[in-house]
Design a protein around this motif. Structure first.
Motif, PDB file in Angstrom:
ATOM      1  N   ILE A   1     107.228  44.281  44.211  1.00 29.09           N
ATOM      2  CA  ILE A   1     107.112  43.281  45.412  1.00 29.09           C
ATOM      3  C   ILE A   1     105.685  43.315  45.860  1.00 29.09           C
ATOM      4  O   ILE A   1     105.079  42.506  46.056  1.00 29.09           O
ATOM      5  N   GLY A   2     105.043  44.703  45.989  1.00 24.56           N
ATOM      6  CA  GLY A   2     103.552  44.953  46.344  1.00 24.56           C
ATOM      7  C   GLY A   2     102.736  44.444  45.430  1.00 24.56           C
ATOM      8  O   GLY A   2     101.561  43.681  45.778  1.00 24.56           O
ATOM      9  N   GLU A   3     103.059  44.323  43.919  1.00 24.09           N
ATOM     10  CA  GLU A   3     102.169  43.748  42.967  1.00 24.09           C
ATOM     11  C   GLU A   3     102.139  42.200  43.346  1.00 24.09           C
ATOM     12  O   GLU A   3     101.121  41.517  43.090  1.00 24.09           O
ATOM     13  N   ILE A   4     103.075  41.632  43.679  1.00 20.46           N
ATOM     14  CA  ILE A   4     103.216  40.016  43.946  1.00 20.46           C
ATOM     15  C   ILE A   4     102.401  39.792  45.076  1.00 20.46           C
ATOM     16  O   ILE A   4     101.661  38.770  45.317  1.00 20.46           O
ATOM     17  N   ILE A   5     102.539  40.598  46.283  1.00 12.68           N
ATOM     18  CA  ILE A   5     101.794  40.164  47.455  1.00 12.68           C
ATOM     19  C   ILE A   5     100.231  40.606  46.981  1.00 12.68           C
ATOM     20  O   ILE A   5      99.305  40.000  47.552  1.00 12.68           O
ATOM     21  N   GLN A   6     100.023  41.541  46.294  1.00 11.73           N
ATOM     22  CA  GLN A   6      98.643  41.961  45.961  1.00 11.73           C
ATOM     23  C   GLN A   6      97.953  40.743  45.301  1.00 11.73           C
ATOM     24  O   GLN A   6      96.765  40.413  45.514  1.00 11.73           O
ATOM     25  N   ALA A   7      98.868  40.201  44.135  1.00 14.56           N
ATOM     26  CA  ALA A   7      98.188  38.891  43.324  1.00 14.56           C
ATOM     27  C   ALA A   7      97.938  37.763  44.287  1.00 14.56           C
ATOM     28  O   ALA A   7      96.977  37.066  44.140  1.00 14.56           O
ATOM     29  N   LEU A   8      98.817  37.635  45.035  1.00 10.27           N
ATOM     30  CA  LEU A   8      98.689  36.495  46.255  1.00 10.27           C
ATOM     31  C   LEU A   8      97.322  36.774  47.076  1.00 10.27           C
ATOM     32  O   LEU A   8      96.583  35.697  47.275  1.00 10.27           O
ATOM     33  N   GLU A   9      97.101  37.955  47.513  1.00 12.61           N
ATOM     34  CA  GLU A   9      96.046  38.186  48.163  1.00 12.61           C
ATOM     35  C   GLU A   9      94.795  37.868  47.498  1.00 12.61           C
ATOM     36  O   GLU A   9      93.786  37.563  47.830  1.00 12.61           O
ATOM     37  N   GLU A  10      94.723  38.496  46.170  1.00 10.01           N
ATOM     38  CA  GLU A  10      93.546  38.594  45.269  1.00 10.01           C
ATOM     39  C   GLU A  10      93.107  36.732  44.853  1.00 10.01           C
ATOM     40  O   GLU A  10      92.066  36.394  44.600  1.00 10.01           O
ATOM     41  N   SER A  11      94.227  36.057  44.869  1.00  9.95           N
ATOM     42  CA  SER A  11      94.062  34.525  44.570  1.00  9.95           C
ATOM     43  C   SER A  11      93.860  33.794  45.907  1.00  9.95           C
ATOM     44  O   SER A  11      93.540  32.567  45.591  1.00  9.95           O
ATOM     45  N   GLY A  12      93.712  34.402  46.969  1.00  8.40           N
ATOM     46  CA  GLY A  12      93.461  33.843  48.144  1.00  8.40           C
ATOM     47  C   GLY A  12      94.795  32.883  48.568  1.00  8.40           C
ATOM     48  O   GLY A  12      94.394  31.854  49.519  1.00  8.40           O
ATOM     49  N   MET A  13      95.789  33.042  48.134  1.00 11.27           N
ATOM     50  CA  MET A  13      97.017  32.159  48.558  1.00 11.27           C
ATOM     51  C   MET A  13      98.028  32.747  49.485  1.00 11.27           C
ATOM     52  O   MET A  13      99.033  32.259  49.968  1.00 11.27           O
ATOM     53  N   LYS A  14      97.806  33.946  49.800  1.00 13.11           N
ATOM     54  CA  LYS A  14      98.556  34.872  50.745  1.00 13.11           C
ATOM     55  C   LYS A  14      99.126  33.958  52.073  1.00 13.11           C
ATOM     56  O   LYS A  14     100.040  33.890  52.530  1.00 13.11           O
ATOM     57  N   ASP A  15      98.014  33.379  52.682  1.00 12.36           N
ATOM     58  CA  ASP A  15      98.191  32.800  53.842  1.00 12.36           C
ATOM     59  C   ASP A  15      98.678  31.292  53.893  1.00 12.36           C
ATOM     60  O   ASP A  15      98.835  30.597  54.899  1.00 12.36           O
ATOM     61  N   GLU A  16      98.935  30.857  52.853  1.00 14.96           N
ATOM     62  CA  GLU A  16      99.830  29.592  52.405  1.00 14.96           C
ATOM     63  C   GLU A  16     100.987  29.549  51.545  1.00 14.96           C
ATOM     64  O   GLU A  16     101.330  28.913  51.068  1.00 14.96           O
ATOM     65  N   THR A  17     101.333  30.803  51.489  1.00 15.63           N
ATOM     66  CA  THR A  17     102.585  31.090  50.701  1.00 15.63           C
ATOM     67  C   THR A  17     103.771  31.678  51.402  1.00 15.63           C
ATOM     68  O   THR A  17     103.639  32.384  52.069  1.00 15.63           O
ATOM     69  N   ILE A  18     104.927  30.955  51.408  1.00 19.70           N
ATOM     70  CA  ILE A  18     105.905  31.719  51.934  1.00 19.70           C
ATOM     71  C   ILE A  18     106.871  32.517  51.036  1.00 19.70           C
ATOM     72  O   ILE A  18     106.925  32.121  49.749  1.00 19.70           O
ATOM     73  N   ILE A  19     107.248  33.786  51.382  1.00 19.37           N
ATOM     74  CA  ILE A  19     107.698  34.503  50.580  1.00 19.37           C
ATOM     75  C   ILE A  19     109.304  34.812  50.955  1.00 19.37           C
ATOM     76  O   ILE A  19     109.467  35.174  52.174  1.00 19.37           O
ATOM     77  N   ILE A  20     110.120  34.733  49.844  1.00 23.12           N
ATOM     78  CA  ILE A  20     111.669  34.787  50.219  1.00 23.12           C
ATOM     79  C   ILE A  20     111.885  36.032  49.533  1.00 23.12           C
ATOM     80  O   ILE A  20     111.836  36.140  48.279  1.00 23.12           O
ATOM     81  N   TYR A  21     112.672  36.768  50.000  1.00 22.84           N
ATOM     82  CA  TYR A  21     113.076  38.138  49.064  1.00 22.84           C
ATOM     83  C   TYR A  21     114.767  38.184  49.378  1.00 22.84           C
ATOM     84  O   TYR A  21     115.333  38.263  50.757  1.00 22.84           O
TER      85      TYR A  21
END
Length: 205
Positions: A1-21
């Motif tokens: 999960i941490g790696e997925i969030i890190q990838a979103l941060e690095e791609s600049g997409m974290k602030d426009e992505t809905i995450i569902i677990y």
């Protein structure tokens, strides 16, 4: 999960992505004498049905824990409302309801019950009670027919571990009848398209 969030941060997409677990089911790990998602109880007991659902969306700075009657069928209407998409005319009604107001405004969904249904069992769940119904597994599952186990009824307030089956307890006759009526209502509103498609696929083989 941490790696997925890190990838979103690095791609600049974290602030426009809905995450569902979430998960498709729980695990007995020995409870009720069963392991994994043993078919004899896979669609009745909380061990299997009570799964995580975490939704994180941009703009929310802190999380809240809610205890509500929700289901995975609520994910689709929730996402549609969150991104402002109208469902339009549907051939069959959506089973779920949007949880957006619950997350944004702490407004609980108006819901008397939820249903979980498989090929062999249905569970009707309210805040206080649960009815487990053994179903006809259709011809292709006849060798896995668990109806001899009988239906189950649990008082969720006094028996959270679901150890006391009250299906024959006259004290609960009214509640059992009500939950049966909820299941009949559910069957009337939502056709068993999935079950029929699976059955047809086995027939065609």
């Amino acid at each position: 999960i941490g790696e997925i969030i890190q990838a979103l941060e690095e791609s600049g997409m974290k602030d426009e992505t809905i995450i569902i677990y979430t998960s498709d089911h729980g695990d007995f790990v020995g409870n009720h004498g069963m392991v994994e998602k043993a078919a004899a109880g896979q669609n009745v007991y909380e061990d299997i049905l009570n799964i995580p659902l975490i939704i994180k969306y941009p703009g929310q700075s802190k999380g809240n824990v809610k205890y509500e009657l929700v289901s995975q069928v609520d994910i689709m209407p929730t996402l549609l409302e969150m991104i402002g998409v109208e469902c339009g005319e549907l051939k069959h009604p959506l089973q779920g309801i949007s949880l957006h107001k619950l997350m944004q405004e702490n407004i609980s969904p108006v819901r008397e019950y939820v249903i979980s249904e498989s090929w062999s069992q249905a569970a009707v769940i309210t805040r206080d009670y649960k009815l487990g119904i053994m179903l006809d597994p259709t011809d292709y599952r006849r060798k896995f027919d668990y109806r001899d186990f009988g239906d189950m009824f649990f008082n969720r307030r006094t028996d959270p571990l679901e150890l006391q089956n009250g299906i024959k307890d006259k004290e609960y006759a009214m509640q059992i009848s009500l939950l049966k009526s909820y299941y009949a209502e559910f069957q009337q509103i939502y056709p068993d398209i999935g079950k029929q498609q699976v059955l047809q696929s086995f027939i065609n083989k």
